[in-house]
Design a protein around this motif. Sequence first.
Motif, PDB file in Angstrom:
ATOM      1  N   ASN A 157      26.845  22.933  18.261  1.00 25.06           N
ATOM      2  CA  ASN A 157      28.319  22.503  18.375  1.00 25.06           C
ATOM      3  C   ASN A 157      28.324  22.310  20.230  1.00 25.06           C
ATOM      4  O   ASN A 157      28.942  22.221  20.664  1.00 25.06           O
ATOM      5  N   GLY A 158      27.547  23.675  20.516  1.00 25.77           N
ATOM      6  CA  GLY A 158      27.027  23.711  22.239  1.00 25.77           C
ATOM      7  C   GLY A 158      25.945  24.729  21.885  1.00 25.77           C
ATOM      8  O   GLY A 158      25.297  25.000  20.892  1.00 25.77           O
ATOM      9  N   TYR A 159      25.649  25.625  23.032  1.00 28.83           N
ATOM     10  CA  TYR A 159      24.777  26.592  23.319  1.00 28.83           C
ATOM     11  C   TYR A 159      25.219  27.695  22.562  1.00 28.83           C
ATOM     12  O   TYR A 159      26.102  28.329  23.191  1.00 28.83           O
TER      13      TYR A 159
ATOM     14  N   ALA B 148      18.008  23.054  21.580  1.00 26.77           N
ATOM     15  CA  ALA B 148      18.509  24.352  22.376  1.00 26.77           C
ATOM     16  C   ALA B 148      18.676  25.620  21.666  1.00 26.77           C
ATOM     17  O   ALA B 148      17.739  26.830  21.550  1.00 26.77           O
ATOM     18  N   ILE B 149      19.168  24.957  20.600  1.00 27.67           N
ATOM     19  CA  ILE B 149      19.325  26.464  19.690  1.00 27.67           C
ATOM     20  C   ILE B 149      17.500  27.549  19.102  1.00 27.67           C
ATOM     21  O   ILE B 149      17.443  28.514  19.352  1.00 27.67           O
TER      22      ILE B 149
ATOM     23  N   SER C 251      33.228  31.886  24.116  1.00 26.65           N
ATOM     24  CA  SER C 251      32.714  30.653  23.324  1.00 26.65           C
ATOM     25  C   SER C 251      32.019  29.944  23.561  1.00 26.65           C
ATOM     26  O   SER C 251      31.303  30.084  25.049  1.00 26.65           O
ATOM     27  N   LYS C 252      31.279  29.181  23.325  1.00 22.35           N
ATOM     28  CA  LYS C 252      30.275  28.340  23.584  1.00 22.35           C
ATOM     29  C   LYS C 252      30.408  27.331  24.782  1.00 22.35           C
ATOM     30  O   LYS C 252      29.612  26.738  26.011  1.00 22.35           O
ATOM     31  N   SER C 253      31.617  27.248  25.286  1.00 18.61           N
ATOM     32  CA  SER C 253      32.002  26.639  26.327  1.00 18.61           C
ATOM     33  C   SER C 253      32.064  27.680  27.929  1.00 18.61           C
ATOM     34  O   SER C 253      32.598  27.558  28.677  1.00 18.61           O
ATOM     35  N   THR C 254      31.587  29.198  27.789  1.00 20.67           N
ATOM     36  CA  THR C 254      31.624  30.240  28.509  1.00 20.67           C
ATOM     37  C   THR C 254      30.659  29.666  28.549  1.00 20.67           C
ATOM     38  O   THR C 254      29.346  30.788  28.242  1.00 20.67           O
ATOM     39  N   GLN C 255      30.136  29.134  29.608  1.00 16.54           N
ATOM     40  CA  GLN C 255      28.324  28.726  30.220  1.00 16.54           C
ATOM     41  C   GLN C 255      27.917  30.250  30.887  1.00 16.54           C
ATOM     42  O   GLN C 255      26.927  30.892  31.242  1.00 16.54           O
TER      43      GLN C 255
ATOM     44  N   LEU D 285      23.016  31.494  26.745  1.00 13.09           N
ATOM     45  CA  LEU D 285      21.466  32.090  26.709  1.00 13.09           C
ATOM     46  C   LEU D 285      20.337  31.422  27.484  1.00 13.09           C
ATOM     47  O   LEU D 285      19.698  31.662  28.729  1.00 13.09           O
ATOM     48  N   ARG D 286      21.332  29.583  27.828  1.00 12.14           N
ATOM     49  CA  ARG D 286      19.891  28.580  28.732  1.00 12.14           C
ATOM     50  C   ARG D 286      20.583  29.403  29.962  1.00 12.14           C
ATOM     51  O   ARG D 286      19.472  29.230  30.851  1.00 12.14           O
TER      52      ARG D 286
END
Length: 288
Positions: free
Chosen positions: A13-15, A57-58, A258-262, A266-267
Amino acid sequence: MSPPVFRFAPSPNGYLHLGHAFSALLNADLARQSRGRLLLRIEDIDRARCKPEYEQAITEDLAWLGVTWEQPVRRQSEHFDAYREALGKLQALDLIYPSFESRGEIAQMVADRGDDWPRDPDGAPVYPGSRDSLSEGVRRARMDAGEPYALRLDMRKAVKLAGPLTWREAGRDAPEGVIAARPDAWGDVILARKDMPTSYHLSVVVDDALQGVTHVVRGEDLFWSTSVHRLLQTLLGLPQPTYRHHRLITDSAGRKLSKSTQSTALRTLRADGATPADIRRMIGLPEP
C-alpha cells in the motif's frame, strides 16, 4: 531437525522505507546465519489500498538490497477461503458475534463513558459495546437485512476457554525469555467484516501456521499484538512460533516511519545514489 523458517510480510500500500529495510535485512541475516529459510508474504487483504505497482516495487527494492526469498510468494488475497475456515472454527466455539456500530457511533459511546475509559496497548479506546447489547435473534435479523457489521471476538469467553498464555520472546529482556500474554487488554477485537472475511490478527496467525513459520521477527510496535495472536493460535490449535520484536527506525523527531515519508523511501534513496551498503549503515546493521 527442520531448518528455521523466517518471513518478511509487507503490505503493498506504499513504497518500502528504511524501517522495512531493517526488518527485511534482519530476517534475511538471521535466516542465513541459522541456515534457515526466508519467505516473502504479501499482506494485501485491503484491496482498496493495495496496488500491483507497489508489490512490484517491493520485489525490486528487496532484490536491490540483496534479499532473496523462496518461491512462490504467498498473497493473502488468494487465500480468503483459509481465513473463512478459521473464522468458522471460532464461530463453532461460539466465540464470534457481529457488531453494527459505525466508527462515529463507537466514538460517541466512548465519549459518553468519560476520559477514564480503558485504551488498548496501541492507545485506541477499547470497544465499548458487548455481545449482550443485542439478542442473537436481533443480530441475525440485522445481518440478514444486509446491514454492515464487524465480526468480533468475544474476548472474555475466549480468554476463559484458552486459559493463561505466554510467548517465547527473543528480542526483549524477560525472565527465561517468556512473556505473559494480555489479550484481554485489547477488548473484543475485530476478526472480519461483512465485506472482508479476515483481519490482520486472523490472517497473520493462519498464514504463519500454513507456511510453517518458526520465527516471527517484526517491529516492536507489534509486541503486544502477540497477545491476541497467541490467543488465536491456542483457540485454533495452531503452533506457536518464537517471536523477536526489533527496534523501530524513527525520523529526526523520534516518530515511527510511515510510507508517506518519501525522504526515507528506498526508491528515493536509491535514486539519490545510495547503495545497499549505505542503507545498512543508515539502519545500523553490519555487512553480512
